[in-house]
Design an enzyme around this catalytic site. Structure first.
Site, PDB file in Angstrom:
ATOM      1  N   GLU A  31      -3.070  92.402 -11.456  1.00 18.73           N
ATOM      2  CA  GLU A  31      -2.376  91.723 -10.363  1.00 18.73           C
ATOM      3  C   GLU A  31      -1.352  92.642  -9.709  1.00 18.73           C
ATOM      4  O   GLU A  31      -0.374  93.037 -10.334  1.00 18.73           O
ATOM      5  CB  GLU A  31      -1.703  90.464 -10.898  1.00 18.73           C
ATOM      6  CG  GLU A  31      -2.733  89.469 -11.382  1.00 18.73           C
ATOM      7  CD  GLU A  31      -2.136  88.333 -12.162  1.00 18.73           C
ATOM      8  OE1 GLU A  31      -2.786  87.296 -12.242  1.00 18.73           O
ATOM      9  OE2 GLU A  31      -1.015  88.488 -12.665  1.00 18.73           O
ATOM     10  N   ASN A  72       1.931  85.702  -8.679  1.00 15.84           N
ATOM     11  CA  ASN A  72       2.218  84.750  -9.748  1.00 15.84           C
ATOM     12  C   ASN A  72       3.191  83.658  -9.347  1.00 15.84           C
ATOM     13  O   ASN A  72       3.185  82.578  -9.931  1.00 15.84           O
ATOM     14  CB  ASN A  72       2.724  85.497 -10.978  1.00 15.84           C
ATOM     15  CG  ASN A  72       1.571  86.145 -11.691  1.00 15.84           C
ATOM     16  OD1 ASN A  72       0.711  85.462 -12.222  1.00 15.84           O
ATOM     17  ND2 ASN A  72       1.520  87.466 -11.657  1.00 15.84           N
ATOM     18  N   LYS A  90     -14.345  90.254 -16.735  1.00 14.70           N
ATOM     19  CA  LYS A  90     -13.498  89.695 -15.685  1.00 14.70           C
ATOM     20  C   LYS A  90     -12.070  89.562 -16.212  1.00 14.70           C
ATOM     21  O   LYS A  90     -11.834  89.513 -17.418  1.00 14.70           O
ATOM     22  CB  LYS A  90     -14.009  88.349 -15.211  1.00 14.70           C
ATOM     23  CG  LYS A  90     -13.888  87.285 -16.249  1.00 14.70           C
ATOM     24  CD  LYS A  90     -13.261  86.011 -15.747  1.00 14.70           C
ATOM     25  CE  LYS A  90     -11.899  86.278 -15.175  1.00 14.70           C
ATOM     26  NZ  LYS A  90     -11.035  85.090 -15.203  1.00 14.70           N
ATOM     27  N   THR A  95     -12.482  85.281 -11.127  1.00  9.52           N
ATOM     28  CA  THR A  95     -11.584  84.222 -10.645  1.00  9.52           C
ATOM     29  C   THR A  95     -10.739  84.838  -9.524  1.00  9.52           C
ATOM     30  O   THR A  95     -11.193  84.897  -8.391  1.00  9.52           O
ATOM     31  CB  THR A  95     -10.709  83.649 -11.776  1.00  9.52           C
ATOM     32  OG1 THR A  95     -10.071  84.713 -12.467  1.00  9.52           O
ATOM     33  CG2 THR A  95     -11.555  82.854 -12.743  1.00  9.52           C
ATOM     34  N   SER A 120       0.968  77.274  -5.166  1.00 10.29           N
ATOM     35  CA  SER A 120       1.527  76.643  -3.971  1.00 10.29           C
ATOM     36  C   SER A 120       0.679  76.920  -2.749  1.00 10.29           C
ATOM     37  O   SER A 120      -0.347  77.547  -2.817  1.00 10.29           O
ATOM     38  CB  SER A 120       2.970  77.101  -3.756  1.00 10.29           C
ATOM     39  OG  SER A 120       3.024  78.516  -3.726  1.00 10.29           O
ATOM     40  N   THR A 159      -7.414  84.139 -18.564  1.00 17.05           N
ATOM     41  CA  THR A 159      -8.551  84.782 -19.196  1.00 17.05           C
ATOM     42  C   THR A 159      -9.093  86.124 -18.801  1.00 17.05           C
ATOM     43  O   THR A 159      -9.314  86.422 -17.649  1.00 17.05           O
ATOM     44  CB  THR A 159      -9.781  83.891 -19.168  1.00 17.05           C
ATOM     45  OG1 THR A 159      -9.429  82.705 -19.783  1.00 17.05           O
ATOM     46  CG2 THR A 159     -10.943  84.514 -19.871  1.00 17.05           C
TER      47      THR A 159
END
EC number: 2.3.1.35
Lengths: 404, 404
Positions: free
Chosen positions: A275, A399, A177, A151, A404, A188
């Site tokens: 991330e 995040n 993933k 993703t 947006s 996930t």
């Protein structure tokens, strides 16, 4: 930003006889993009899995939980772009509709298909789009499938192992993933591992839990547990090795060791691709009374935003590390016995900073991209590890700006 | 960046007869800066407190825990700039040396002085500097003292209440500090509340726990629990009201309500001044089976970095909120019964998004600086609240760059 992580090329990944992979473009969220992955299994493949503990678990997770462990599964179908989570009874219906489409294509029953979804939460799954692409999926190798289940991952995660058990060559290949334990609202982590060894269903069910507990259950990016987390092991039994029918013995230990090794790589890859991650951190807690106690301390350190921002800043902020040990929840912890190392530098002992410690030594360790924090509790013989990453501006950016 | 928070001026703060405040400049970390605060209490003031559960609790916390509750305390001494935490046996000696200096100045025994420290962890407390300034401290009002106990707080936190019990006017004044549950390596939240009511020691000990449980124990900035957290209530007994000797009755309930009200303001002020905070968030969990269960859910939401970054982005990311409810730890939660509101907008029901929900309504609530998330678990009659703030770039900046 992934920390020391590269995608595998096709030659590095071993085909597993009895597992055929396919991908397709359903346009769930984006056009011209592989977003549906199909794994077709030979009959009698044994399949077992472990799943998220989240009570808002996704519809596909519920379907999998109903069906596993099983000797009867013929296909797994994975879509990205939509998690089918927080979707109630309607979500279950949509997950089953996808399974029905796969069943028609493969020539099996709906209950022989496992669904997996990853993507936006709370949106209805566009199951018609997914069902429509199933007849047109194209055969691929694991490298392409590993990319298709991504993703917001930045690097595809896969790997293989080959071991010899009683003179028989056994192959294992897997993919995973995830770029946070939960992704923005792209929920996930998923992990799929297949082997050509034959493993009895009951044994496989024990094995998948044991392996998950030391690998996928030891990683934390942000402490959030997704609605869709799934880890699956498939044993096709296409090798010449006799069926492994007990959770002991040399063959069991050998296959378990190889599965652990590969699954750890796949789990750690998720953290390395965490991330905004710039550092990969191993927290190793030793000499705890129990494994649970070791995990409690490792988890407190791995989750602390203060510890993680200090790693981002390459700041050997020992106070934050000791503080996390202190609030981890061991009520009778004798802090005067605790020792802590950053890399191989002893930084804390006797309830405070180590007398031998100099800031330059700690600062040098913090410059590395791969750092181990070792905590010795001096209470017993149990140990436990957690793998995490640092906490950067980019974590907030990714995040805060995701939708947006 | 503090959210809707202004310092009180002197006129807004009521003097409490029996409590005299003084400040001094010891240069613990910075020069020309009030960093030592002294509270001198009249004899027979009752004092009780609650403290951090962190096992690496600071030396001054250990000293306070030994001495409280007490009818015999004559002074409190607070230094900023150094937390005297993670300092082992030497730290205890240094904390006691400061108490000894205060005792000499006030004319009491060392064991009648409570020490408090906030600042850098793992550094030896420069107790000589603090001891040297004690004879030279200057009398001040609560507003100046509230500013003197700040570390990286951006706004001084204080307040007063005046209530009437049985025709007697009772005054309460307090102050707090903290800008994270733990500060960078500036650890600590501190809270001090004084009243001129007379309250028996045993009653005060119950009261301080009850008040802390609904106020200072309900706030979270980053989920880290400091080594130095302390909350103290002092009852000087200088009013005409008879001693409150039981944990029931109208007088007890009246003083408790006023203490709760002020302490909640002081606790919430810490969140409003949270590191990098741009929004103040109340998480209100209703109809839980038990209070502990309500807290579990409120805490999961209040701690989630994903929820907090969504608030920073003013993104009504319902998936993250539901996900946190799901992993909070209620194993038998029936998600189909859960309802959730953002402000007064119903956003989730029946395991998914509310059918009446439109994104514009959620987005409008997210623009506010003061937002309440309400979760109805439909399981029982218990409820619980947590107060938190959002998670911004500035949180990472403040914590990554603190020591550099």
């Amino acid at each position: 930003m992934a920390v020391d992580l590269k995608p595998k090329n096709a030659q590095e990944l071993l085909a597993i006889e009895g597992v055929d992979l396919f991908v397709g473009q359903a346009g769930v969220k984006k056009a011209n993009h592989n977003d549906v992955t199909l794994l077709v299994l030979r009959p009698e493949t044994q399949v077992a899995g472990v799943f998220t503990q989240n009570r808002f678990c996704a519809a596909p997770v519920r379907v999998c939980q109903e069906l596993l462990p099983s000797s009867d599964i013929r296909a797994l179908v994975v879509n990205t772009g939509n998690a089918n989570a927080g979707t109630g009874a309607d979500g279950l219906m949509r997950a089953r509709a996808v399974c029905q489409a796969v069943a028609s294509h493969v020539g099996c029953a709906e209950k022989q298909v496992l669904p997996f979804s990853t993507g936006v939460i709370l949106e209805p799954l566009p199951y018609e789009k997914i069902a429509a692409v199933i007849p047109n999926v194209q055969p691929v190798h694991w490298d392409v499938a590993a990319a298709a289940i991504m993703t917001t991952d930045t690097v595809a995660k896969s790997g293989s192992r080959q071991i010899d058990i009683d003179g028989v060559s056994i192959k294992i290949t897997g993919m995973s993933k995830g770029s946070g334990m939960i992704h923005p609202n792209m929920a996930t982590m998923l992990g799929f591992v297949a082997t050509d060894a034959a493993i009895a269903k009951e044994v496989l069910q024990v094995l998948v839990k044991e392996v998950a507990d030391e690998t996928f259950n030891c990683i934390s990016v942000d402490g959030d547990t997704s609605t869709n987390d799934s880890f699956i092991i498939m044993a096709t039994g296409t090798s010449a090795l006799p069926v492994i029918t007990a959770t002991e013995g040399a063959a069991y230990e050998a296959i378990k060791a190889a599965l652990l090794d590969l699954s750890l790589e796949l789990a750690q890859a998720i953290v390395r691709d965490g991330e905004g991650a710039t550092k990969f951190i191993t927290v190793d807690v030793q000499h705890a009374k129990t494994k649970a106690e070791a995990r409690l301390v490792a988890d407190a350190i791995a989750r602390s935003p203060l510890v993680k921002t200090a790693f981002f800043a390459s700041d050997p902020n020992l106070g934050r590390l000791l503080c996390a040990v202190g609030y981890a929840g061991i009520e009778d912890l004798d802090v005067s016995q605790v020792q802590m190392w950053l890399g191989d530098v002893l930084v804390a002992e006797k309830g405070g900073r180590a007398t031998s410690y100099v800031e330059e030594a700690g600062a040098a360790v913090m410059q590395q991209s791969d750092i181990t924090v070792t905590v010795d509790l001096a209470r017993g013989d149990a140990s436990g590890k957690m793998y995490t990453c640092d906490f950067s501006y980019d974590y907030v950016k990714i995040n805060a700006e995701y939708r947006s």
